[in-house]
Design a protein around this motif. Sequence first.
Motif, PDB file in Angstrom:
ATOM      1  N   LEU A  17       0.828  -1.201   0.000  1.00  0.00           N
ATOM      2  CA  LEU A  17       0.000   0.000   0.000  1.00  0.00           C
ATOM      3  C   LEU A  17       0.864   1.253   0.000  1.00  0.00           C
ATOM      4  O   LEU A  17       0.561   2.224  -0.710  1.00  0.00           O
ATOM      5  CB  LEU A  17      -0.931  -0.010   1.213  1.00  0.00           C
ATOM      6  CG  LEU A  17      -1.857   1.199   1.348  1.00  0.00           C
ATOM      7  CD1 LEU A  17      -2.810   1.288   0.164  1.00  0.00           C
ATOM      8  CD2 LEU A  17      -2.645   1.140   2.655  1.00  0.00           C
ATOM      9  N   ALA A  18       1.939   1.258   0.789  1.00  0.00           N
ATOM     10  CA  ALA A  18       2.827   2.417   0.826  1.00  0.00           C
ATOM     11  C   ALA A  18       3.420   2.692  -0.555  1.00  0.00           C
ATOM     12  O   ALA A  18       3.536   3.847  -0.983  1.00  0.00           O
ATOM     13  CB  ALA A  18       3.932   2.195   1.852  1.00  0.00           C
ATOM     14  N   ALA A  44     -10.752 -12.757 -12.413  1.00  0.00           N
ATOM     15  CA  ALA A  44     -10.559 -11.326 -12.192  1.00  0.00           C
ATOM     16  C   ALA A  44      -9.522 -11.130 -11.098  1.00  0.00           C
ATOM     17  O   ALA A  44      -9.865 -11.014  -9.924  1.00  0.00           O
ATOM     18  CB  ALA A  44     -11.880 -10.657 -11.817  1.00  0.00           C
ATOM     19  N   PRO A  45      -8.217 -11.117 -11.461  1.00  0.00           N
ATOM     20  CA  PRO A  45      -7.176 -10.896 -10.450  1.00  0.00           C
ATOM     21  C   PRO A  45      -7.129  -9.413 -10.045  1.00  0.00           C
ATOM     22  O   PRO A  45      -7.132  -8.538 -10.902  1.00  0.00           O
ATOM     23  CB  PRO A  45      -5.885 -11.316 -11.167  1.00  0.00           C
ATOM     24  CG  PRO A  45      -6.321 -11.968 -12.451  1.00  0.00           C
ATOM     25  CD  PRO A  45      -7.645 -11.405 -12.781  1.00  0.00           C
ATOM     26  N   ARG A  46      -7.080  -9.153  -8.750  1.00  0.00           N
ATOM     27  CA  ARG A  46      -6.996  -7.791  -8.243  1.00  0.00           C
ATOM     28  C   ARG A  46      -6.117  -7.765  -6.992  1.00  0.00           C
ATOM     29  O   ARG A  46      -5.977  -8.764  -6.286  1.00  0.00           O
ATOM     30  CB  ARG A  46      -8.369  -7.244  -7.884  1.00  0.00           C
ATOM     31  CG  ARG A  46      -9.306  -7.012  -9.061  1.00  0.00           C
ATOM     32  CD  ARG A  46      -8.816  -5.921  -9.994  1.00  0.00           C
ATOM     33  NE  ARG A  46      -9.814  -5.597 -11.007  1.00  0.00           N
ATOM     34  CZ  ARG A  46      -9.966  -6.248 -12.141  1.00  0.00           C
ATOM     35  NH1 ARG A  46      -9.202  -7.310 -12.411  1.00  0.00           N
ATOM     36  NH2 ARG A  46     -10.895  -5.897 -13.026  1.00  0.00           N
ATOM     37  N   SER A  47      -5.563  -6.595  -6.733  1.00  0.00           N
ATOM     38  CA  SER A  47      -4.765  -6.383  -5.531  1.00  0.00           C
ATOM     39  C   SER A  47      -5.548  -5.483  -4.581  1.00  0.00           C
ATOM     40  O   SER A  47      -6.072  -4.437  -4.997  1.00  0.00           O
ATOM     41  CB  SER A  47      -3.427  -5.736  -5.882  1.00  0.00           C
ATOM     42  OG  SER A  47      -2.807  -5.189  -4.739  1.00  0.00           O
ATOM     43  N   ALA A  71      -7.545  -0.285   4.395  1.00  0.00           N
ATOM     44  CA  ALA A  71      -7.330  -0.746   3.022  1.00  0.00           C
ATOM     45  C   ALA A  71      -8.272  -1.887   2.677  1.00  0.00           C
ATOM     46  O   ALA A  71      -8.860  -1.921   1.584  1.00  0.00           O
ATOM     47  CB  ALA A  71      -5.873  -1.175   2.841  1.00  0.00           C
ATOM     48  N   SER A  72      -8.425  -2.825   3.597  1.00  0.00           N
ATOM     49  CA  SER A  72      -9.298  -3.967   3.315  1.00  0.00           C
ATOM     50  C   SER A  72     -10.760  -3.539   3.238  1.00  0.00           C
ATOM     51  O   SER A  72     -11.530  -4.072   2.424  1.00  0.00           O
ATOM     52  CB  SER A  72      -9.119  -5.045   4.386  1.00  0.00           C
ATOM     53  OG  SER A  72      -9.319  -4.512   5.683  1.00  0.00           O
ATOM     54  N   LYS A  73     -11.160  -2.563   4.035  1.00  0.00           N
ATOM     55  CA  LYS A  73     -12.539  -2.087   4.002  1.00  0.00           C
ATOM     56  C   LYS A  73     -12.841  -1.366   2.697  1.00  0.00           C
ATOM     57  O   LYS A  73     -13.945  -1.459   2.151  1.00  0.00           O
ATOM     58  CB  LYS A  73     -12.814  -1.163   5.193  1.00  0.00           C
ATOM     59  CG  LYS A  73     -14.262  -0.733   5.316  1.00  0.00           C
ATOM     60  CD  LYS A  73     -14.466   0.104   6.564  1.00  0.00           C
ATOM     61  CE  LYS A  73     -15.944   0.501   6.711  1.00  0.00           C
ATOM     62  NZ  LYS A  73     -16.183   1.301   7.940  1.00  0.00           N
ATOM     63  N   ALA A 125      -7.252   0.045  -2.975  1.00  0.00           N
ATOM     64  CA  ALA A 125      -7.384   1.000  -1.874  1.00  0.00           C
ATOM     65  C   ALA A 125      -6.505   2.226  -2.034  1.00  0.00           C
ATOM     66  O   ALA A 125      -6.822   3.297  -1.502  1.00  0.00           O
ATOM     67  CB  ALA A 125      -7.054   0.310  -0.546  1.00  0.00           C
ATOM     68  N   ALA A 126      -5.391   2.113  -2.760  1.00  0.00           N
ATOM     69  CA  ALA A 126      -4.416   3.205  -2.845  1.00  0.00           C
ATOM     70  C   ALA A 126      -5.015   4.513  -3.339  1.00  0.00           C
ATOM     71  O   ALA A 126      -4.688   5.581  -2.791  1.00  0.00           O
ATOM     72  CB  ALA A 126      -3.234   2.781  -3.716  1.00  0.00           C
TER      73      ALA A 126
END
Length: 572
Positions: free
Chosen positions: A20-21, A449-452, A132-134, A457-458
């Motif tokens: 995330l950073a 559907a691959p996602r990070s 981030a997860s929310k 969240a970024a």
Amino acid sequence: MPSSTRSRRPHFVVCGGGALAYRVTFALSTRYQGDVTVILPDAASEHAAKMSALDDVRIVVSARPDTTTLEHASIGTASAVALLDQDDAGNIETALLVHELRPGLRIVVRFFDDKLGSGVARHLPNCDVLSASKIAAPQLVSLALDEARHLDVPGLDLVVAESGQQAGKELAVLTAVDEHDDAVMLPSPGTPQIAPQVVLAHPVRDPAPAGTTYRSNGKLWHYIRSNLNRYVWYAVAALTLITLAGATLLVAAQGAPEWGTALYHVVLHLLVGADPDTGTPLLARLVQVVLTVVSVAVIPLLTATLVDAVVRARLAAAVSGPGTTMTGHVVVVGMGDVGTRVLTTLLERGITAVAIDTNDKARGIQFARTHGVPVVIGDGRQPDVLAAAQAASSRAILAVTSDDLANIGITIATDAIDRAPDAAPLRRVLRLFDEDFARRIQGLIPGSAPRSASQLAAPAFAASVTGPDAHDTVAFRNRVLLIAEVPMRAHAALEHRPAREVDVPGEVRLIALRLPHRSPGADVVLNPTPGFPLQHNYRLIVVATRSGLERLRARTAHPQGAAPGDDLGPET
């Protein structure tokens, strides 16, 4: 770069060395044209190397941000600080330290615990707490359900839909693609007609109200029946025969015509024994002795067997998924932070789900059991585990563990699921970090559907760093639009002007007004008429580019006050 341009660039401080950073640093240094100083514990880590390779990014190595480290990171000239470590306690400590050094400085904190995070934000001015997860969970759920994504705007239900999706009443075209395959943002009504790719809309039907929970449709009797071995059934059958035989013999021995009365006596003898009675016939006394012996020898054994079956049934119900047939549910594999948030979103939407994890003590497993969601303990890459979750009749599977290879394995394992011929294609969403890797995996596994989570969240974190009025973001290719709520100040340039003057083709589109002194739920005017007069206590809900939002902030600010963010520079 000329010094005059450099002096107008904002300076941001980012604390954290994870995915995330890195993504927030990338957004702040490119899309928001800022100079970024990153404080992280290990300069040799994968994400540190990626951040150090970015232009306008400086790395400061420190095990934990302290006063000396923050001063070395030029906290005195920072426009905002983002605390993005996966350590709630450490982030609180750093936020308090930043507030001591620069009271009132914009602080954005990554937090998992919502209640604790909200409490921290209330006690620190100009502080925003995000998870981030929310943020990522609703987007992952929307992908799994193949529906438009709901935006996080308080009191207003808005969705972002791609071309071809059924979204509802269209409010604005956010992106379109011209003949040169270039993204056009917020096209002006006067421009030639271009087929939109992403639109903002108000859905026709609202989602299920928050707080809706799902109770498992599994039945304990299903597990009790499946855990009773054949010896239990033999014992029950033998006990039944003995009871019937005993009642028949009592009728014959005593000459009593009431067979039901004899059966009543037999049952009592079996359960509690019988008092001696020398006045009864010999055959009756023999029957009483036999029944008493049977009650002493058989009943405890049968009781222990039944108790064991019930206990094993309860354990099976806790780890072996639903007990009866389920259809149209969503299977969530991986009950960490992201999985827990995904499950929470599904429950709020009233969508049935099954949770899978290898760890019986995982955070999300406890949450699932509390809310009555069926649980399967096992490896989601194994066919029997997916079968226990009834994946064949599900509508979607989300593989959101923290292990990329495990998520790929889970998705590939779904190829072996035997679905009904008339069933809709199974939606498969998997969590990955690297965007290029995700693109290749999508080519390898059609329909996936691959996602990070950090990628999703970024944008919201980066937008929050630049100002407190940004609610959500809409990303398209290499561009990001902001959904913001800008307050109107007294004597501002837009005061008493019609609503249509808020719109700037290609930069700003007014989508709603929030009016004061109205009851909750009735305080938002959606898509106001062009001539609607603006007042100084209204709040403008807009979709805008970064530079467009900065100019709108200046137009809604007090003329004698400094417009926030004037030093952000031109739009890229």
